[in-house]
Design a protein around this motif. Sequence first.
Motif: not given
Length: 284
Positions: A1-6, A40-42, A74-80
């Motif tokens: 698991m890395k530190n970037r929150i998706l 918080h989903l990493y 809510v904040k997301s990084s990339g597609g869901i």
Amino acid sequence: MKNRILLKGVNLSYGKEAKDFKNRMFGNTGFLHLKDINVHLYEGEVLGVLSDYETLFYLKEILTGTLNPSKGKVKSSGGILSLDIMDHVKNPFALSFFIEELLEEYVSGKAFGQKIELLHEIPVIRNNLKKKLTELSRKQLAHILLEISAVIEADVIIYTNFYEHLEDLSKFQSIVNMHENKGRGILLLETEIEPIERIANFFTWVSYGQTRFEGSVEQGVESYNKYLQQKSMIKNTEQEALFDLEWKRHVYEDSYYGDQYKRLGKQQVSVLDNINIRKIIITL
């Protein structure tokens, strides 16, 4: 698991005003489904969230942007990619059309045709291509959605209540692990503890719309099992009414909810009012 929150949801709350005017007049103003939920989903994480289906439904709709929270962001990084068997049980379209419409949201060019061919080779899909989704069993739908999820490269994948409809958890686990190893974030929204205990590496338990536990899977399972043990000791309806009463009341305790949720504003709308055109195409 890395530190970037998706995917991040902060202080998420959602309540609905009672629809019936008579109920509102006599003080039954509505119900708070979520209160100050944090997600918080990493990258490379499998987060399991345990709750009842209604709570999970509202959480899923808010995290995917289909429903606006009463409070929180809510904040997301990339597609869901969000998959829920119950979203498709009334879909009147043929399976072949459904698969193409869904894949078009995530895949383009030559890869689109390749993935369609790959999916058509899977027996449960090949044997049902001409059938409407309404003609398929929930078990078949779960299997099909799981296979589709294996070929879509979304940054975040949300599986809602899959365990109930799957016979083979090992297949589910292998696909989840594949996405995990590729650095994607996987959110398991489940009504039962078993898939979370076996697949997830972080655990959140939401009870009466509130976070009751957040931490390691091992500690969370232990906490949940203690709760079930206490609940199993209930002998009559009187004890049942008093069981967990303090936790049930806690949802409306602080001043914000006392003021804001005793009577929800008219700006709160139903789920259908917020459904976007993409969801209509896929789940009609």
